[in-house]
Design a protein around this motif. Sequence first.
Motif, PDB file in Angstrom:
ATOM      1  N   GLY A  80       0.528  -1.136  -0.028  1.00  0.00           N
ATOM      2  CA  GLY A  80      -0.051  -0.025  -0.101  1.00  0.00           C
ATOM      3  C   GLY A  80       0.841   1.169  -0.204  1.00  0.00           C
ATOM      4  N   ALA A  81       1.954   1.168   0.439  1.00  0.00           N
ATOM      5  CA  ALA A  81       2.836   2.232   0.673  1.00  0.00           C
ATOM      6  C   ALA A  81       3.615   2.595  -0.648  1.00  0.00           C
ATOM      7  N   ASP A  82       3.605   1.598  -1.626  1.00  0.00           N
ATOM      8  CA  ASP A  82       4.521   1.626  -2.851  1.00  0.00           C
ATOM      9  C   ASP A  82       3.739   0.996  -3.945  1.00  0.00           C
ATOM     10  N   PRO A  83       3.018   1.839  -4.847  1.00  0.00           N
ATOM     11  CA  PRO A  83       1.954   1.421  -5.899  1.00  0.00           C
ATOM     12  C   PRO A  83       2.682   0.694  -6.918  1.00  0.00           C
ATOM     13  N   GLU A  84       4.145   0.882  -6.955  1.00  0.00           N
ATOM     14  CA  GLU A  84       5.032   0.088  -7.954  1.00  0.00           C
ATOM     15  C   GLU A  84       5.629  -1.104  -7.237  1.00  0.00           C
ATOM     16  N   ALA A  85       5.172  -1.349  -6.163  1.00  0.00           N
ATOM     17  CA  ALA A  85       5.647  -2.792  -5.497  1.00  0.00           C
ATOM     18  C   ALA A  85       4.865  -3.992  -5.947  1.00  0.00           C
ATOM     19  N   ARG A  86       5.506  -5.175  -6.011  1.00  0.00           N
ATOM     20  CA  ARG A  86       4.751  -6.405  -6.207  1.00  0.00           C
ATOM     21  C   ARG A  86       4.979  -7.326  -5.284  1.00  0.00           C
ATOM     22  N   TYR A  87       4.111  -8.444  -5.073  1.00  0.00           N
ATOM     23  CA  TYR A  87       4.443  -9.424  -4.008  1.00  0.00           C
ATOM     24  C   TYR A  87       5.254 -10.457  -4.854  1.00  0.00           C
ATOM     25  N   VAL A  93     -11.781 -17.589  -3.735  1.00  0.00           N
ATOM     26  CA  VAL A  93     -10.332 -17.233  -3.131  1.00  0.00           C
ATOM     27  C   VAL A  93     -10.561 -16.214  -2.089  1.00  0.00           C
ATOM     28  N   THR A  94      -9.692 -16.314  -1.135  1.00  0.00           N
ATOM     29  CA  THR A  94      -9.659 -15.268   0.079  1.00  0.00           C
ATOM     30  C   THR A  94      -8.430 -14.457   0.085  1.00  0.00           C
ATOM     31  N   TYR A  95      -8.481 -13.304   0.419  1.00  0.00           N
ATOM     32  CA  TYR A  95      -7.668 -12.299   0.186  1.00  0.00           C
ATOM     33  C   TYR A  95      -7.517 -11.397   1.412  1.00  0.00           C
ATOM     34  N   GLU A  96      -6.430 -10.575   1.643  1.00  0.00           N
ATOM     35  CA  GLU A  96      -6.433  -9.255   2.683  1.00  0.00           C
ATOM     36  C   GLU A  96      -6.052  -8.108   1.738  1.00  0.00           C
ATOM     37  N   SER A  97      -6.978  -7.256   2.241  1.00  0.00           N
ATOM     38  CA  SER A  97      -6.679  -5.795   1.695  1.00  0.00           C
ATOM     39  C   SER A  97      -6.466  -4.823   2.837  1.00  0.00           C
ATOM     40  N   ALA A  98      -6.222  -3.585   2.481  1.00  0.00           N
ATOM     41  CA  ALA A  98      -6.118  -2.693   3.412  1.00  0.00           C
ATOM     42  C   ALA A  98      -7.421  -2.261   3.938  1.00  0.00           C
ATOM     43  N   ASP A  99      -8.702  -2.826   3.578  1.00  0.00           N
ATOM     44  CA  ASP A  99      -9.759  -2.611   3.999  1.00  0.00           C
ATOM     45  C   ASP A  99     -10.326  -3.851   4.790  1.00  0.00           C
ATOM     46  N   LEU A 112      -9.666  -8.726  -7.796  1.00  0.00           N
ATOM     47  CA  LEU A 112      -9.009  -8.347  -6.338  1.00  0.00           C
ATOM     48  C   LEU A 112      -8.678  -6.690  -6.200  1.00  0.00           C
ATOM     49  N   PRO A 113      -9.203  -6.379  -5.271  1.00  0.00           N
ATOM     50  CA  PRO A 113      -8.826  -4.817  -4.916  1.00  0.00           C
ATOM     51  C   PRO A 113      -7.162  -4.628  -4.998  1.00  0.00           C
ATOM     52  N   ALA A 114      -7.033  -3.165  -5.280  1.00  0.00           N
ATOM     53  CA  ALA A 114      -5.665  -2.822  -5.553  1.00  0.00           C
ATOM     54  C   ALA A 114      -4.793  -3.221  -4.160  1.00  0.00           C
ATOM     55  N   GLY A 115      -3.541  -3.677  -4.348  1.00  0.00           N
ATOM     56  CA  GLY A 115      -2.735  -4.038  -3.130  1.00  0.00           C
ATOM     57  C   GLY A 115      -3.089  -5.233  -2.411  1.00  0.00           C
ATOM     58  N   ALA A 116      -4.378  -6.089  -2.789  1.00  0.00           N
ATOM     59  CA  ALA A 116      -4.872  -7.341  -2.037  1.00  0.00           C
ATOM     60  C   ALA A 116      -3.844  -8.327  -2.185  1.00  0.00           C
ATOM     61  N   LEU A 117      -3.320  -8.972  -1.018  1.00  0.00           N
ATOM     62  CA  LEU A 117      -2.785 -10.162  -1.093  1.00  0.00           C
ATOM     63  C   LEU A 117      -3.786 -11.575  -1.008  1.00  0.00           C
ATOM     64  N   ILE A 118      -3.485 -12.441  -1.903  1.00  0.00           N
ATOM     65  CA  ILE A 118      -4.207 -13.469  -1.767  1.00  0.00           C
ATOM     66  C   ILE A 118      -3.658 -14.377  -0.870  1.00  0.00           C
ATOM     67  N   THR A 119      -4.584 -14.868   0.424  1.00  0.00           N
ATOM     68  CA  THR A 119      -4.330 -15.766   1.289  1.00  0.00           C
ATOM     69  C   THR A 119      -4.595 -17.247   1.271  1.00  0.00           C
TER      70      THR A 119
END
Length: 330
Positions: free
Chosen positions: A20-27, A176-182, A206-213
């Motif tokens: 979330g702190a870096d829009p150009e980051a990737r998991y 699919v389950t995920y975690e996001s800023a919300d 997937l919401p922006a920045g969400a991580l599939i869990t």
Amino acid sequence: MRDFAYQRAHDVSGAVALLGADPEARYLGGGTNLVDLMKTGVERPARLVDVRELPLDGVESTAEGGLRIGATVTNSDLAAHPEVRRRYPALAQAVLAGASGQLRNMATVGGNLLQRTRCGYFTDLSKPCNKRAPGTGCSAIEGEHHNHAILGATEHCVATNPSDMAVALAAFDAVVTYESADGTGELPLAEFYLPVGDTPHLETALPAGALITGVILPPAPVAAHSRYRKVRERASYAFAIGSIAGALDVHDGVVREVRLAFGAVASRPWRAREAERVLTGGPADAEAFAAAADAELAAARALPHNAYKVTLLRNLVVALLTELTEEAAR
């Protein structure tokens, strides 16, 4: 390759905060797709957030009788898990049909769901591609397209989804389950992949920045009687030109329940719901299987060099369902 920063995440919320702190980051999971795309310049992240060591590497039964699969479970571990092999054999077979043993040891469930198309125009920066550079056009339509989509494509993109695993998950109504800023969220796989439309660069919901869990497989007794079949241009380590995941419950020669999903024919795993509708309650024989396949494939819109996929998928439906019917009769 562009210079990039690297940071290892220690918990799920921390990983989401870093992205979330870096829009150009990737998991970064196993890296079997992302790193290749970085080498070609298709992906140019400023930072990689390593999620491989997050506590998401388990496979466990749910209270309802299904399975919960963590996002960092490797493809090798998923295919070898005894409950996956027993309850959802088509899923284990699909995973084993993908890539090589070395890649399966690295690739993760979450990464597999997010892998990008293997269309040659997508990975060639010198060619127009709406998926890579929106608004530039689709080179495959007038170019090399023998392994491209026959279902759900538009004039904006005819690329296919390369995942074997996702085809089996589609047949079994995975979530699919995920975690996001919300917070946490869920997406049925049927809604996870977006239709091509005129925005093929937008691939998932997937919401922006969400991580599939993880992935949840609902209980499905019919899945224990399932198979995955893949056709490819060489015997190993090749992407499908057509594939099918199927499950069948037959009683006294009548289809009580059937699940079908196609791979390598659309931008997402293609759940063959029309074929399922036609088959349910009818006879379990080759003629009925062919009619169901024809009903599903009536929506196909083939290009000059990939029309063979219609016949290929028809034959796969008949062959796989015949095999399952014969097995049930033993």
